[in-house]
Scaffold this active site. Structure first.
Site, PDB file in Angstrom:
ATOM      1  N   HIS A   1      -4.078  -3.575   3.935  1.00 40.96           N
ATOM      2  CA  HIS A   1      -4.083  -4.944   3.400  1.00 40.96           C
ATOM      3  C   HIS A   1      -3.224  -5.892   4.244  1.00 40.96           C
ATOM      4  CE1 HIS A   1      -6.319  -6.109   0.099  1.00 40.96           C
ATOM      5  NE2 HIS A   1      -5.528  -5.812  -0.892  1.00 40.96           N
TER       6      HIS A   1
ATOM      7  N   ARG B   1      -7.658   8.411   2.092  1.00 40.55           N
ATOM      8  CA  ARG B   1      -6.445   8.853   1.396  1.00 40.55           C
ATOM      9  C   ARG B   1      -6.574  10.274   0.838  1.00 40.55           C
ATOM     10  NH1 ARG B   1      -4.868   3.883  -2.260  1.00 40.55           N
ATOM     11  NH2 ARG B   1      -4.658   5.560  -3.783  1.00 40.55           N
TER      12      ARG B   1
ATOM     13  N   ARG C   1       1.676   2.982  -9.781  1.00 42.60           N
ATOM     14  CA  ARG C   1       2.159   1.804  -9.054  1.00 42.60           C
ATOM     15  C   ARG C   1       3.167   1.034  -9.908  1.00 42.60           C
ATOM     16  NH1 ARG C   1       0.083   0.879  -4.294  1.00 42.60           N
ATOM     17  NH2 ARG C   1      -1.908   1.789  -3.662  1.00 42.60           N
TER      18      ARG C   1
ATOM     19  N   ASN D   1       6.020   0.632   0.621  1.00 42.43           N
ATOM     20  CA  ASN D   1       6.922  -0.528   0.597  1.00 42.43           C
ATOM     21  C   ASN D   1       7.514  -0.776  -0.782  1.00 42.43           C
ATOM     22  OD1 ASN D   1       6.754  -1.563   3.301  1.00 42.43           O
ATOM     23  ND2 ASN D   1       4.598  -1.939   2.909  1.00 42.43           N
TER      24      ASN D   1
ATOM     25  N   THR E   1       2.681   6.269   3.550  1.00 45.07           N
ATOM     26  CA  THR E   1       1.527   5.390   3.339  1.00 45.07           C
ATOM     27  C   THR E   1       0.559   5.549   4.493  1.00 45.07           C
ATOM     28  OG1 THR E   1       0.685   3.110   3.131  1.00 45.07           O
ATOM     29  CG2 THR E   1       2.691   3.395   4.443  1.00 45.07           C
TER      30      THR E   1
ATOM     31  N   GLU F   1      -9.144  -4.152   5.861  1.00 51.97           N
ATOM     32  CA  GLU F   1      -9.485  -4.870   4.623  1.00 51.97           C
ATOM     33  C   GLU F   1      -8.676  -6.174   4.466  1.00 51.97           C
ATOM     34  OE1 GLU F   1      -8.388  -2.771   1.019  1.00 51.97           O
ATOM     35  OE2 GLU F   1      -6.714  -1.861   2.058  1.00 51.97           O
TER      36      GLU F   1
ATOM     37  N   ASP G   1      -1.028   3.170   5.508  1.00 54.43           N
ATOM     38  CA  ASP G   1      -1.010   1.871   6.196  1.00 54.43           C
ATOM     39  C   ASP G   1      -0.001   1.800   7.344  1.00 54.43           C
ATOM     40  OD1 ASP G   1      -1.501  -0.090   3.130  1.00 54.43           O
ATOM     41  OD2 ASP G   1      -2.853   1.148   4.337  1.00 54.43           O
TER      42      ASP G   1
ATOM     43  N   TYR H   1     -11.536   5.246  -0.167  1.00 50.41           N
ATOM     44  CA  TYR H   1     -10.529   6.241  -0.557  1.00 50.41           C
ATOM     45  C   TYR H   1     -10.671   7.563   0.185  1.00 50.41           C
ATOM     46  CZ  TYR H   1      -9.118   2.796  -3.800  1.00 50.41           C
ATOM     47  OH  TYR H   1      -8.655   1.606  -4.305  1.00 50.41           O
ATOM     48  N   LEU H   2     -11.737   7.696   0.970  1.00 49.47           N
ATOM     49  CA  LEU H   2     -11.828   8.892   1.806  1.00 49.47           C
ATOM     50  C   LEU H   2     -10.624   8.940   2.757  1.00 49.47           C
ATOM     51  CD1 LEU H   2     -15.642   8.829   2.670  1.00 49.47           C
ATOM     52  CD2 LEU H   2     -14.455  10.450   1.170  1.00 49.47           C
TER      53      LEU H   2
HETATM   54  O1  F6P Z   1      -1.560   2.917  -0.305  1.00 48.48           O
HETATM   55  C1  F6P Z   1      -2.019   1.854   0.466  1.00 48.48           C
HETATM   56  C2  F6P Z   1      -3.411   1.524   0.045  1.00 48.48           C
HETATM   57  O2  F6P Z   1      -4.247   2.610   0.273  1.00 48.48           O
HETATM   58  C3  F6P Z   1      -3.930   0.296   0.744  1.00 48.48           C
HETATM   59  O3  F6P Z   1      -4.361   0.564   2.039  1.00 48.48           O
HETATM   60  C4  F6P Z   1      -5.024  -0.115  -0.186  1.00 48.48           C
HETATM   61  O4  F6P Z   1      -5.349  -1.469  -0.045  1.00 48.48           O
HETATM   62  C5  F6P Z   1      -4.386   0.153  -1.541  1.00 48.48           C
HETATM   63  O5  F6P Z   1      -3.489   1.237  -1.348  1.00 48.48           O
HETATM   64  C6  F6P Z   1      -5.382   0.499  -2.625  1.00 48.48           C
HETATM   65  O6  F6P Z   1      -4.639   0.506  -3.820  1.00 48.48           O
HETATM   66  P1  F6P Z   1      -5.119   1.334  -5.101  1.00 48.48           P
HETATM   67  O7  F6P Z   1      -4.923   2.782  -4.804  1.00 48.48           O
HETATM   68  O8  F6P Z   1      -4.201   0.843  -6.187  1.00 48.48           O
HETATM   69  O9  F6P Z   1      -6.559   0.997  -5.337  1.00 48.48           O
END
Ligand code: F6P
Length: 363
Positions: free
Chosen positions: A186, A290, A77, A118, A140, A237, A142, A287-288
């Site tokens: 978020h 993602r 990040r 973003n 993303t 969230e 999101d 995180y499931l």
């Molecule tokens: O990539 C977007 C996201 O998954 C958001 O939905 C979530 O709030 C954030 O990343 C979590 O961030 P990190 O992976 O840094 O914990």
């Protein structure tokens, strides 16, 4: 380096998601196979460009990765134009953007492909203004990137979240309980809205529509009166109450940091139990959403975005992001994307559909 042969760098930045490797593969196969370009993989997002960590990708590197979750390049990040993170500009002795430009030149890049959300696209825009040739790909779960109707990663997360909501229905019904499920998202509620409707959620709470406790409670009581003493409440969230929405950002962050609940889903679960007396349980999908293999739709989308990026590079079309607009994959200027978030608009068709079939939004 052979003269005349273009070299492109690819990086993946921000939160990972299903489809990243499909996008890398799409760019690399089109760029190398169709246009004879050299493809250089940059490690861990912009951090790899700051540190000069990169390597030439051979065909074997991007073969067999279409269905793999995550990113073979790694991500971070890193926000180079915000002087923060592990090392400051002072410690590095140079600004991070300067290091990026230096390494871009040292690697002999003719273009940088920035795959991310973003923050990634905003950085890509600033690097473009600094004179680098940049093409962005919107990624993303999101789905909140301005300039495109959809990002890859989103539909895979909708599939994962919907399958989880389906499973919650049976246990909610068996125990006459209210099941709260907290999803990611978020700043924008796209994921909670789409998975909530697809999964038959009874209440969906999203950041765009600050909720009132009484409205949530009334929706659940009405179901109970109609002989359905069980409900599914889908919470993004970033959902917030009307009271929180009235606060300024700083105060809201302070209140959130001070709350005794690990996350908003637990707070809303406690509010529901207190306001209705109904037995309530909470699941945070985390995180499931993602992880794992991309859905076929996201494989198609990521591959199409990647191939379009290669076309744009071959045509010398830089400073733009690949986007889906009205069913077409087209370039949009990064200036229209940077520093913006695409939120669920009041007139969104899925939102209207949900209201028509009786979903409560707590507003
Ligand atoms: O990539 C977007 C996201 O998954 C958001 O939905 C979530 O709030 C954030 O990343 C979590 O961030 P990190 O992976 O840094 O914990």
């Amino acid at each position: 380096m052979e003269r005349g042969r273009m070299s492109i760098g690819i990086l993946t930045s921000g939160g990972d998601c299903p489809g990243l490797n499909a996008a890398i593969r799409g760019v690399a196969k089109a760029a190398s196979g169709e246009y004879g370009m050299r493809v250089i993989g940059i490690a861990n997002g912009y951090r790899g460009l700051i540190e000069g960590e990169a390597r030439v990708l051979e065909a074997a590197d991007f073969s067999g990765i279409l269905t793999r979750g995550g990113t073979i390049l790694g991500s971070s990040r890193e926000k180079p134009f915000h002087d923060e993170g592990d090392q400051t500009d002072a410690e590095l002795g140079q600004s991070k953007p300067e290091l990026i430009i230096e390494n871009y030149r040292r690697l002999g890049l003719d273009c940088l492909v920035a795959i991310g959300g973003n923050g990634t696209q905003s950085t890509a825009h600033l690097l473009s203004l600094a004179g680098l040739n940049v093409v962005g790909l919107p990624k993303t779960i999101d789905n909140d990137i301005a300039g495109t109707d959809v990002t890859f990663g989103f539909h895979s997360a909708v599939d994962i979240a919907t399958e989880a909501i389906d499973r919650l229905h049976s246990t909610a019904h068996s125990h006459n309980r209210v099941m709260v499920i907290e999803l990611m998202g978020h700043k924008a509620g796209w994921l909670a809205l789409f998975a909530g409707v697809a999964g038959g959620g009874d209440v969906i709470l999203i950041p765009e529509l600050p909720y009132r406790r009484e409205s949530v409670a009334e929706t659940l009581r009405a179901r109970e009166r109609a002989g359905k003493p069980f409900s599914i409440v889908v919470v993004a969230e970033g959902a917030l109450s009307a009271e929180e929405a009235a606060l300024d950002k700083k105060e809201r962050r302070k209140r959130r940091a001070a709350m005794s609940w690990p996350s908003i889903g637990y707070r809303i679960g406690a509010e529901i139990a207190g306001d209705t007396g109904m037995e309530t349980r909470v699941t945070v999908l985390g995180y499931l959403q993602r992880g794992g293999t991309p859905s076929p739709y996201d494989r198609l989308l990521a591959t199409g975005f990647g191939a379009q990026a290669a076309r744009m590079i071959a045509a010398g079309e830089f400073g733009k992001m690949v986007a889906m607009r009205n069913g077409e994959i087209v370039p949009v200027p990064l200036s229209e994307v940077a520093d913006r978030t695409r939120k669920v608009p009041p007139g969104n068709p899925t939102l209207s559909t949900a209201r028509l079939v009786g979903v409560g939004f707590g507003d």
